[in-house]
Design a protein around this motif. Structure first.
Motif, mmCIF file in Angstrom:
data_model
loop_
_atom_site.group_PDB
_atom_site.id
_atom_site.type_symbol
_atom_site.label_atom_id
_atom_site.label_comp_id
_atom_site.label_asym_id
_atom_site.label_seq_id
_atom_site.Cartn_x
_atom_site.Cartn_y
_atom_site.Cartn_z
ATOM 1 N N ALA A 113 4.180 21.069 44.394
ATOM 2 C CA ALA A 113 2.868 20.694 44.930
ATOM 3 C C ALA A 113 2.420 21.585 46.085
ATOM 4 O O ALA A 113 1.220 21.694 46.354
ATOM 5 N N LYS A 114 3.361 22.234 46.784
ATOM 6 C CA LYS A 114 2.998 23.095 47.916
ATOM 7 C C LYS A 114 3.082 24.569 47.550
ATOM 8 O O LYS A 114 3.199 25.438 48.425
ATOM 9 N N ASN A 115 3.025 24.830 46.279
ATOM 10 C CA ASN A 115 3.087 26.191 45.754
ATOM 11 C C ASN A 115 2.030 27.075 46.415
ATOM 12 O O ASN A 115 0.855 26.702 46.469
ATOM 13 N N PRO A 116 2.409 28.234 46.947
ATOM 14 C CA PRO A 116 1.407 29.099 47.597
ATOM 15 C C PRO A 116 0.464 29.788 46.620
ATOM 16 O O PRO A 116 -0.500 30.424 47.049
ATOM 17 N N VAL A 117 0.728 29.691 45.308
ATOM 18 C CA VAL A 117 -0.168 30.293 44.326
ATOM 19 C C VAL A 117 -0.710 29.198 43.410
ATOM 20 O O VAL A 117 -0.092 28.159 43.217
ATOM 21 N N LYS A 118 -1.875 29.441 42.843
ATOM 22 C CA LYS A 118 -2.488 28.479 41.938
ATOM 23 C C LYS A 118 -1.885 28.601 40.542
ATOM 24 O O LYS A 118 -1.509 29.700 40.115
ATOM 25 N N PRO A 119 -1.779 27.480 39.820
ATOM 26 C CA PRO A 119 -1.285 27.555 38.441
ATOM 27 C C PRO A 119 -2.131 28.515 37.609
ATOM 28 O O PRO A 119 -3.360 28.531 37.727
ATOM 29 N N ASP A 120 -1.473 29.301 36.799
ATOM 30 C CA ASP A 120 -2.160 30.291 35.981
ATOM 31 C C ASP A 120 -1.316 30.498 34.730
ATOM 32 O O ASP A 120 -0.285 31.172 34.764
ATOM 33 N N ALA A 121 -1.752 29.922 33.609
ATOM 34 C CA ALA A 121 -0.956 29.974 32.379
ATOM 35 C C ALA A 121 -0.737 31.410 31.919
ATOM 36 O O ALA A 121 0.359 31.750 31.447
ATOM 37 N N ALA A 122 -1.738 32.267 32.042
ATOM 38 C CA ALA A 122 -1.595 33.652 31.588
ATOM 39 C C ALA A 122 -0.527 34.387 32.393
ATOM 40 O O ALA A 122 0.318 35.113 31.837
ATOM 41 N N LYS A 123 -0.519 34.205 33.727
ATOM 42 C CA LYS A 123 0.493 34.858 34.554
ATOM 43 C C LYS A 123 1.873 34.274 34.267
ATOM 44 O O LYS A 123 2.880 34.990 34.259
ATOM 45 N N ALA A 124 1.931 32.973 34.049
ATOM 46 C CA ALA A 124 3.217 32.352 33.719
ATOM 47 C C ALA A 124 3.803 32.965 32.457
ATOM 48 O O ALA A 124 4.992 33.285 32.397
ATOM 49 N N LEU A 125 2.971 33.175 31.452
ATOM 50 C CA LEU A 125 3.438 33.782 30.208
ATOM 51 C C LEU A 125 3.939 35.204 30.437
ATOM 52 O O LEU A 125 4.938 35.626 29.839
ATOM 53 N N THR A 126 3.268 35.939 31.304
ATOM 54 C CA THR A 126 3.683 37.311 31.595
ATOM 55 C C THR A 126 5.094 37.342 32.188
ATOM 56 O O THR A 126 5.926 38.178 31.823
ATOM 57 N N TYR A 127 5.345 36.413 33.121
ATOM 58 C CA TYR A 127 6.675 36.364 33.728
ATOM 59 C C TYR A 127 7.724 35.796 32.763
ATOM 60 O O TYR A 127 8.883 36.225 32.769
ATOM 61 N N TYR A 128 7.334 34.832 31.959
ATOM 62 C CA TYR A 128 8.284 34.178 31.058
ATOM 63 C C TYR A 128 8.762 35.084 29.914
ATOM 64 O O TYR A 128 9.867 34.915 29.399
#
Length: 475
Positions: A113-128
Motif C-alpha cells: 500500500a505504501k509502494n513508491p510507484v503506481k501499479p502498472d501492468a505493462a511494466k510488471a510484465l516487462t520485469y516478470y
C-alpha cells in the motif's frame, strides 16, 4: 491478564457460540477452511527457486536481500530500498526483476500500500518476463494473471495460457504451495475451454480447476457458476456436474443442463447452501473429507477418501445429536460409537463436547482434555482437517481437564493448522495471548523451514507472524 486466562476466554466463547448458533457450528464443521489466497505465497516461493527448473537461481543471500528491499519499498514506502531493488533488476538479477514485477503488479496493490510507484501492468510484465521464462513461479503466476485477466488491459489469451500451463507444471510451484493462488487457477481453467488459447480442449480439467476455486470461496468463481451457469458451454456444465457428484454435492444427471439443482450444488460447495445432496446414507463428503475445503490437500493419490458407512447420519443429524449428548446419556453413547467407528464429523463433535467448560446444564460427560486431544490430532493428521488442528493447538497451549500443557505440541499443531490454511490460527498468532514456551517452540519450527530468521526468543514478534503468514500462503 495472563495468557492462560485469555486463552480460557477463547474456549469459553467458542463453547457458547457452538451451542447457541447453528451457523457457527456449520462454519467450523463443513465450510472450506482454505484461505482464499488471491495473493498466495510469492515471497516464500521466490526464496526457494530450484536449479532443475530453468537457470540456477541467484544466491540465497541476494534473494533475502531483495525480499527485504521489496518489503521496505512496498510496505514502508522506502524510496531508497526501491532504488536499490530497481538497480539490481536493471543489472539483470532475475530474482530482483521478479520482485520489481510484484511492486508494479496491480494484483499486489493492497499488499504494498505504501509502494513508491503506481501499479502498472505493462511494466510488471516487462520485469516478470525474464524470470518467468527461467522458471520462477512467482513471475509465471504474475504473467498468467496479467495476461489472462481482461480487466488488466494486457489481455493475450494464447501467451497467457502458455505461461499458465508452465506455472501449473512447475515443480517449484507445487512444492511451495503456489497452487493455493485461486485466482490464477481460475484463469488457467479457461485455457481448457477457450478455442483461442492454443490448448487442447478439456472441459473436465477446466471443471475440476473451477470447482477447486469455488470450494476455496473465490467470489468470481462462485458468481460465474451460479448466476452465469446457464451461459457456460453444455460440455463444461456436464463436467461440473460430474465433479460435484464426485464430491458428493450433486445427485442428478450429468446432462449439461444448468438446472437449479446444479446451481444449488455449486452454492453448497462454496459453503452457501445446505450441504451435499442425497439421502442421509450418503454422508457428508464436505465434512468427512476436509480436502473439500482445501481441494489440493485431499488428492495425493488422485482419488477422494472413502465415504462414511451407509448408516452414517447426516451432518445436520450429527449436530443435533451432539447438542443432545451434553445432557442425554443415550445420545452421548451414540455419538461416541460413531466417533469410535471413524466417522470424522462425529469425532470432531465428540472432541468438542469434551472441550466445553462447565455450564448450567446437567452434563453426562465431564471435560476430558486427553480424549479431545486424541480425536483432534487424528483429524488434523489423517483427515487434513484445519479446525481440528487449530483446536488442538489451543488445547495444548492452555492445558487443563486432565491434559498437561505442552508448548511444543501446541507449536507442532499450529504449524499443521498453518499448512492446512487456517486463518483462525493466524488471527490468534497476531495477538500475544499464548502461554510460556509457545513462541520459542514455534519460532524454532519456522526456522527449521527457513521461514524465520533471527534469535529464538520466547515472545511474539513481527518476524514470527510474518513467517507464519508465509507458511499460510498470505504474505
Amino acid at each position: 491478564m495472563s495468557g492462560v486466562t485469555i486463552g480460557t476466554d477463547r474456549i469459553r466463547a467458542h463453547a457458547t457460540l457452538w451451542y447457541a448458533d447453528a451457523r457457527y457450528r456449520l462454519a467450523w464443521l463443513i465450510l472450506p477452511q482454505a484461505a482464499v489466497a488471491l495473493l498466495a505465497g510469492l515471497a516464500l516461493a521466490l526464496l526457494r527457486p530450484a536449479g532443475e527448473w530453468g537457470k540456477p537461481a541467484d544466491s540465497k543471500e541476494n534473494e533475502k536481500l531483495y525480499l527485504d528491499l521489496l518489503d521496505k519499498a512496498g510496505k514502508d514506502g522506502d524510496r531508497a530500498a526501491f532504488e536499490k531493488l530497481r538497480t539490481a533488476a536493471e543489472a539483470g538479477d532475475v530474482s530482483a526483476r521478479s520482485f520489481m514485477g510484484a511492486l508494479y503488479n496491480p494484483e499486489w496493490a493492497a499488499v504494498y500500500a505504501k509502494n513508491p510507484v503506481k501499479p502498472d501492468a505493462a511494466k510488471a510484465l516487462t520485469y516478470y518476463r525474464k524470470p518467468a521464462d527461467l522458471g520462477f513461479p512467482g513471475a509465471q503466476r504474475g504473467m498468467t494473471e496479467l495476461l489472462l485477466n481482461p480487466a488488466r488491459g494486457q489481455h493475450d489469451l494464447e501467451r497467457g495460457c502458455r505461461y499458465g500451463l508452465a506455472f501449473q507444471a512447475n515443480p517449484v510451484a507445487a512444492r511451495n504451495n503456489y497452487f493455493d493462488s485461486w485466482s490464477t487457477l481460475y484463469w488457467i481453467a479457461g485455457c481448457y475451454t477457450d478455442a483461442g488459447s492454443g490448448v487442447p480442449r478439456d472441459p473436465q480439467k477446466a471443471a475440476d480447476l473451477y470447482m477447486d476455486t469455488v470450494a476455496a470461496k473465490l467470489p468470481l468463481a462462485i458468481n460465474t457458476f451460479t448466476d452465469e451457469l446457464g451461459r457456460q458451454p453444455p460440455d463444461l456444465v456436464a463436467a461440473i456436474q460430474r465433479n460435484l457428484a464426485k464430491r458428493g454435492f450433486y445427485t442428478g444427471p450429468a446432462d449439461g443442463t444448468a438446472t437449479p439443482q446444479t446451481r444449488a450444488a455449486v452454492q453448497a460447495l462454496a459453503g452457501r447452501g445446505a450441504g451435499p445432496q442425497g439421502n442421509p446414507g450418503a454422508g457428508n463428503p464436505g465434512a468427512g473429507n476436509p480436502g473439500a475445503g482445501n481441494p489440493r490437500a485431499a488428492k495425493p493419490a488422485g482419488a477422494p477418501p472413502p465415504a462414511p458407512p451407509a448408516a452414517t447420519p447426516s451432518v445436520e443429524d450429527l449436530i443435533a445429536l451432539s447438542k443432545g449428548a451434553v445432557s442425554n446419556a443415550a445420545d452421548a453413547a451414540k455419538l461416541r460409537g460413531l466417533a469410535e467407528s471413524g466417522v470424522p464429523v462425529a469425532q470432531y463433535l465428540y472432541a468438542a463436547m469434551h472441550l466445553s467448560p462447565a455450564n448450567k446444564e446437567q452434563r453426562v460427560t465431564a471435560p476430558d482434555g486427553p480424549l479431545a486431544a486424541r480425536y483432534l490430532e487424528r483429524l488434523a493428521v489423517e483427515r487434513s482437517f484445519a479446525p481440528a488442528a487449530t483446536s488442538a493447538a489451543f488445547l495444548y497451549d492452555l492445558g487443563g481437564a486432565g491434559l498437561q500443557r505442552d508448548p511444543a505440541k501446541a507449536a507442532d499443531l499450529t504449524i499443521r493448522a498453518l499448512e492446512l490454511k487456517s486463518t483462525e490460527i493466524l488471527q490468534n498468532l497476531e495477538q500475544d495471548q499464548w502461554g510460556a514456551g509457545f513462541w520459542a517452540a514455534l519460532q524454532q519450527r519456522l526456522a527449521d523451514r527457513n521461514l524465520y530468521q533471527g534469535r529464538v526468543v520466547d515472545q511474539r514478534n513481527d518476524r514470527t507472524v510474518q513467517a507464519a503468514r508465509r507458511l499460510l500462503g498470505n504474505p
